[in-house]
Design a protein around this motif. Structure first.
Motif, short mmCIF file in Angstrom:
data_model
loop_
_atom_site.label_atom_id
_atom_site.label_comp_id
_atom_site.label_asym_id
_atom_site.label_seq_id
_atom_site.Cartn_x
_atom_site.Cartn_y
_atom_site.Cartn_z
N VAL A 163 0.87 -1.36 -0.03
CA VAL A 163 -0.06 -0.06 0.03
C VAL A 163 0.85 1.26 0.09
N PRO A 164 0.51 2.47 -0.72
CA PRO A 164 1.33 3.54 -0.86
C PRO A 164 1.52 4.02 0.39
N ARG A 198 14.11 -2.62 -13.26
CA ARG A 198 14.61 -3.70 -12.78
C ARG A 198 15.95 -3.70 -13.19
N GLY A 199 16.89 -4.28 -12.08
CA GLY A 199 18.38 -4.71 -12.77
C GLY A 199 18.83 -5.90 -12.35
N HIS A 200 20.11 -6.40 -12.67
CA HIS A 200 20.32 -7.88 -12.32
C HIS A 200 20.07 -8.63 -11.17
N SER A 201 19.88 -7.56 -10.09
CA SER A 201 19.68 -8.21 -8.80
C SER A 201 18.65 -7.58 -7.99
N TRP A 202 18.06 -6.55 -8.55
CA TRP A 202 16.88 -5.73 -8.01
C TRP A 202 15.69 -5.40 -8.75
N ILE A 203 14.69 -4.98 -8.04
CA ILE A 203 13.58 -4.60 -8.68
C ILE A 203 12.78 -3.64 -8.22
N GLU A 204 12.28 -2.63 -8.67
CA GLU A 204 11.49 -1.41 -8.19
C GLU A 204 10.31 -1.68 -8.53
N LEU A 205 9.22 -1.53 -7.63
CA LEU A 205 7.84 -1.59 -7.62
C LEU A 205 7.15 -0.36 -7.32
N SER A 214 3.65 5.39 -4.12
CA SER A 214 4.91 5.14 -3.44
C SER A 214 5.71 4.12 -4.01
N ARG A 215 7.16 4.13 -4.04
CA ARG A 215 7.98 3.41 -4.60
C ARG A 215 9.06 2.54 -3.62
N VAL A 216 9.08 1.28 -4.03
CA VAL A 216 10.11 0.62 -2.91
C VAL A 216 11.03 -0.33 -3.85
N VAL A 233 14.16 -1.17 0.18
CA VAL A 233 14.47 0.27 0.67
C VAL A 233 13.28 1.04 0.01
N LEU A 234 12.45 1.64 0.83
CA LEU A 234 11.52 2.59 0.59
C LEU A 234 11.67 3.96 0.25
N ALA A 235 11.39 4.43 -0.91
CA ALA A 235 11.85 5.64 -1.32
C ALA A 235 10.97 6.69 -0.50
N GLY A 236 11.62 7.82 -0.28
CA GLY A 236 11.06 8.83 0.30
C GLY A 236 10.72 8.62 2.00
N GLY A 237 11.23 7.53 2.37
CA GLY A 237 10.78 7.57 3.81
C GLY A 237 9.56 7.25 4.30
N ALA A 238 9.20 7.48 5.50
CA ALA A 238 7.90 6.98 6.07
C ALA A 238 6.89 8.04 5.78
N ASP A 239 7.20 9.38 5.19
CA ASP A 239 6.40 10.42 4.96
C ASP A 239 5.74 10.09 3.40
N GLY A 240 6.41 9.31 2.53
CA GLY A 240 5.94 9.30 1.50
C GLY A 240 6.34 10.20 0.38
N ALA A 241 7.02 11.21 0.50
CA ALA A 241 7.17 12.28 -0.19
C ALA A 241 8.62 11.74 -1.05
N ASP A 242 8.17 11.10 -1.94
CA ASP A 242 9.33 10.35 -2.75
C ASP A 242 9.50 11.11 -4.04
N GLY A 243 8.53 12.05 -4.48
CA GLY A 243 8.53 12.74 -5.57
C GLY A 243 7.61 11.90 -6.67
#
Lengths: 627, 322
Positions: A163-164, A198-205, A214-216, A233-243
């Motif tokens: 959930v975002p 996505r990269g060879h050992s990571w995935i962005e959702l 929000s993105r992780v 790793v969650l983009a933007g931390g806990a306040d969700g302000a990741d742009g």
């Protein structure tokens, strides 16, 4: 295509897995790692075994500057992993090749990254740089071990649903326990989740729900062929302000906890499913990383004392990173290698410096333990300079490149003494300063006495200050005043005590005489001369027989034994080439040496079984050397 | 790779003739309850043992279906393995040794206190345990305040003699704060080490209260598998004061300090290639031991010098899914 593991970066720990003085046990591609942060902030990633007997270094002691093995107390330096001390042989410096296997380390997004590239050379561009995580302070999720193949785990993570962040935060703000609730799943909340990179050992959702998004990024650490760790790793931390056009709601720690709980619960649920499927497949063969062999040739000793290296070589190139006046007529130089790591400095060691004018001079390293990213030397302008110190003082500036030798240690420090007295005169402080720091930081008792003309002549005061009350400076004493202080300091020869002295010739002679008179045995008094002030008499001529090389060579008047050997293609190690440093000491099998050096003490001279072949000659017509 | 213990129950996995045709301790005789089945492992195979009803004779056989603790008549057991009783232990073999067991002359002295100081399982190979026993350099770090203490860490030059039969290290001197339970002060202690068997080692050290005599402490290793050993601590002491329990406890304190170190060594099997690890002068006896094993052609519980580079045996991860 499978990425090349030796050039691919993977996370192996969180930055906060490395609290002060801890050693963290990690694993990558079947290889165990010992990961520790030194007090200077540097993160070390090493193979998790002491190269002496294979004991895990993760059970060793992080002393802040060095890591000490639990089994035999071998010490390894921060950054280089070079062995600095082997307690079973206190009188010998460890050979330079005794060095643990290191891996490169970079910290990014709150994670420690490395790659399977033994030797520590960082390949490529480093860990991935992800726009999502660069934008604002990212929040590290709890890492999750998964018993399944890393490539499968990566594929299956595409199904991760969450959930975002902004919504989770809003809901907790209204005291509705969304994240803590075990019943309310992601599906019910109806978030739309898609793989956005996505990269060879990571995935962005990216999860979207109405206006909120929000993105992780989930990184997969390949632990072994059938084991992985997912580090999110969650983009933007806990306040969700990741742009990511999300509706950010600024809220306190409670939100962060709610967000972490939500991801932990959802990731655990996914993990169970992945493991269930993995358990139904045949287990792949565990990885078998190659263990480095030790870099000693057969029959070679691990102790420097037992080894013979080639001649004087200034094969390292360093640049002058900093120079400053540390005292009257003394300039300090900080030297940094142009690329790679410098060999590990050890207390008492010196380097040969090749000067722009072609001269080669020896300078002791002032480095403390673990200071492995630079060499520090102090150079005193000698009034009667033959061009060495004057050249450094007058012409060498920041940015200049100098050629230097690897450090050599003919003045090694024992650390098995109940009492160690360090005595320095003037610029003789330099080797003793490295010794004092080594003793200080490993908790040994010692005292450092520093004789100088005036307060203005005291060099490296910032280091002296860091050592505290074990340092005493004696200022402005004349020779008789110095003599009476020395008599007092050395009045109580102690069984198992050791004295180290370095300074101008007359003071060194006075210290040695005072120690002998007081009853200190020769073997407990260690000294290092900077120069050999005695006039060398090279008028004799004789024959040398080289026992191991089966060669007999005439040594004519005017030539040294070393000259003759080199002219005949026999390699011999040397440094100062004036009978002061002891590098060229050679075992004598037969004949009577004519000692002209200042390195050997009276009883060593009498024994006649070793000699400095750069200046010493023969009293007998024939000399048999163990070469 | 290591074979798992369970996979080889009942069938010895060892094919190394040097290891097969050798005698191994499996238990202190007094610790065997007559008439009941005891089970253990030797060279990867499961074996059972008991004592005959009168308690006189130990009987050892390859395990069948019998459970540990079940009643058994030792006299009625088929397929008995050869047995010796020596130094208070029961020894057996899965092969046909052409030699008898070594001797320890001190065992015949009337006032000797002889007992098993403890049979302790360690997750490592037998040769790693032997090599640790031969090592003095770790005293200040592993047995701090007892067998060694900083800063007195120096290992002085000592002599090693090697014959086909045994390795003998003499003139081994080390400073010890409390060399034995009966010692009150720190002292330079002299040791003699002897390796008369690939997996057995003993030390002789001066008796703190009588410099003319030597205490004997031995480690008899029972290789359960290549990477798991039961170490039998044999004590043969001159001590008129301390109880058996106190002597045992002292030995177990010492061995208890070694165990976690041994279990954190990687690889577990002893590498015989001289370039696999980094020896120093102080390791003279272990260098000789590795060479001696190589010369015997032993392959069990070691990584032979000719083998490709060893892999560390990482601690198996708990498998959640199985």
């Amino acid at each position: 295509m499978e990425p090349d593991p030796s050039t691919s970066w993977y996370p192996v720990a969180r930055s906060d897995d490395l609290p002060l003085r801890h050693v963290f046990q990690g694993e990558l591609l079947g290889r165990e790692l010992a990961i520790w942060r030194a007090d200077d902030g540097f993160v070390n990633v090493w193979e998790n075994r002491c190269l002496h007997r294979g004991v895990r270094l993760s059970i060793g002691l992080n002393e802040g500057r060095e890591l000490r093995c639990q089994y035999h107390g071998w010490r390894y330096a921060n950054r280089t992993a070079g062995c600095t001390y082997i307690p079973a042989h206190p009188a010998d410096a460890p050979a330079r090749v005794i060095c643990n296997v290191t891996f490169p380390a970079v910290e990014r997004y709150g994670l420690v990254w490395t790659c399977d590239s033994p030797g520590g050379v960082a390949p490529g561009d480093g860990p991935p740089v992800l726009a999502a995580l660069e934008a604002a302070a990212p929040l590290g999720l709890r890492n999750l071990p998964v018993n399944a193949e890393p490539s499968t785990v990566l594929d299956e993570l595409a199904a991760y649903a969450f959930v975002p962040t902004g919504l989770l935060a809003q809901r907790t703000a209204h005291d509705r326990p969304v994240a803590g609730s075990a019943t309310l799943g992601t599906e019910e909340l109806g978030a739309e989740v898609s793989v956005t990179d996505r990269g060879h050992s990571w995935i962005e959702l990216t999860a979207r729900m109405g206006e909120a998004a929000s993105r992780v990024v989930l990184f997969v650490q390949p632990v072994d062929s059938a084991r992985s760790v997912v580090r999110g790793v969650l983009a933007g931390g806990a306040d969700g302000a990741d742009g990511a056009d999300g509706a950010g709601v600024h809220s306190p720690e409670r939100d962060q906890m709610a967000v972490l709980r939500h991801h932990h619960r959802e990731l655990s649920r996914l993990r169970d499913a992945i493991e269930d499927r993995a358990a139904r497949r045949p287990s792949p063969v565990p990885m078998t990383p190659r263990l480095q062999q030790v870099r000693l040739r057969p029959a070679e000793s691990a102790l420097e004392h037992d080894r013979r290296d080639g001649g004087r070589r200034t094969g390292l190139r360093v640049s002058v990173a900093r120079r400053w006046d540390t005292a009257d007529a003394i300039v300090a130089f900080e030297l940094r290698q142009l690329d790679g790591l410098l060999p590990t400095p050890r207390p008492g060691a010196h380097i040969d410096v090749e000067l722009p004018n072609g001269l080669v001079r020896q300078y002791s390293l002032v480095n403390g333990p673990g200071e492995t990213d630079r060499y520090l030397i102090g150079v005193k302008r000698e009034p009667a300079s033959r061009g060495g110190s004057a050249c450094l003082h007058d012409t060498v500036i920041v940015g200049d490149v100098l050629a230097i030798s690897e450090p050599r240690n003919n003045f090694p420090l024992r650390r098995d003494s109940f009492r160690t007295i360090l005595i320095a005169g003037g610029i003789g402080i330099t080797p003793l300063l490295s010794m004092a720091q080594a003793l200080h930081w490993s908790g040994h008792t010692y005292e450092l006495h520093y004789f100088a003309q005036s307060a203005g002549h005291v060099a490296f005061t910032e280091i002296l200050d860091s050592l505290g009350p074990d340092v005493t400076t004696h200022l402005g004493l004349d020779p008789s005043g110095t003599g009476s202080v020395l008599t007092r300091l050395l009045s109580d020869p102690e069984d198992g005590g050791h004295v180290y002295v370095c300074g101008p010739g007359p003071m060194l002679d006075a210290t040695r005489n005072t120690a002998t008179t007081a009853g200190w045995p020769d073997h407990a008094v260690h000294f290092e001369y900077f120069t050999n002030a005695t006039e060398i008499d090279s008028s004799s001529s004789f024959e040398v027989e080289l026992a191991r090389s089966a060669l007999t060579l005439p040594v004519p008047a005017g030539s040294s034994i070393m000259d003759v050997l080199r002219a005949n293609g026999v390699a011999v190690a040397s440094s100062c080439e004036q009978g002061a440093c002891g590098t060229c000491l050679t075992a004598v099998i037969a004949g009577e040496p004519d000692h002209q050096d200042v390195y050997l003490n009276a009883s060593e001279r009498r024994a006649g079984d070793r000699m400095a072949i750069c200046v010493s000659r023969s009293r007998s017509p024939r000399l048999v050397l163990d070469i | 790779m290591a074979v798992s213990d369970t996979a080889t129950m009942g069938t010895p996995s060892c094919t190394d003739p040097v290891a097969l045709h050798e005698w191994y301790p499996i238990s202190a005789l007094v610790e065997i309850t007559p008439g009941l089945v005891h089970r253990t492992q030797l060279l990867g195979g499961a074996i059972s043992y008991t004592r005959t009803p009168g308690g006189s004779r130990p009987v050892v056989w390859p395990s069948g279906g019998e459970a540990s603790g079940a009643e058994v008549d030792g006299l009625a057991v088929d397929h008995q393995l050869p047995v010796r009783v020596k130094f208070g232990y029961v020894w057996t073999t899965l092969g046909r040794p052409e030699h008898e067991l070594f001797d320890i002359a001190e065992c015949d002295e009337a006032d000797r206190r002889i007992q098993n100081g403890g049979s302790i399982m360690v997750a490592t190979s037998a040769p790693r345990a032997i090599e640790n026993f031969l090592d003095m350099g770790h005293f200040p770090y592993v047995h701090t305040g007892i067998l060694g203490a900083e800063p007195r860490t120096e290992v002085l030059e000592y002599d090693v003699e090697v014959t086909d039969e045994e390795i003998l290290a003499t003139r081994c001197l080390f400073f010890q704060p409390q060399a034995a339970l009966s010692a009150s002060d720190g002292q330079m202690t002299e040791y003699v080490y002897r390796v008369p068997h690939p997996y057995c080692v003993m030390l002789y050290k001066s008796v703190p209260t009588d410099a003319s005599r030597m205490d004997v402490i031995a480690l008899f290793c029972q290789p359960m598998t290549e990477e798991r050993v039961r170490a039998h601590n044999f004590l043969c002491m001159v001590d008129a004061v301390n109880s058996d329990t106190a002597l045992k406890r002292f030995q177990q304190l010492i061995f208890g300090q070694d165990k976690p170190i041994l279990e954190n060594q990687s690889p577990r099997r002893l590498p015989l290639d001289p370039r696999a690890e980094t020896p120093i002068r102080a390791d003279k006896s272990s260098i000789s031991y590795r060479r001696w094993l190589s010369a015997k052609g032993l392959t069990y519980a070691v990584i032979p010098a000719t083998a490709p580079s060893p892999t560390p045996a990482p601690t198996p991860a708990p498998t959640r899914s199985s």
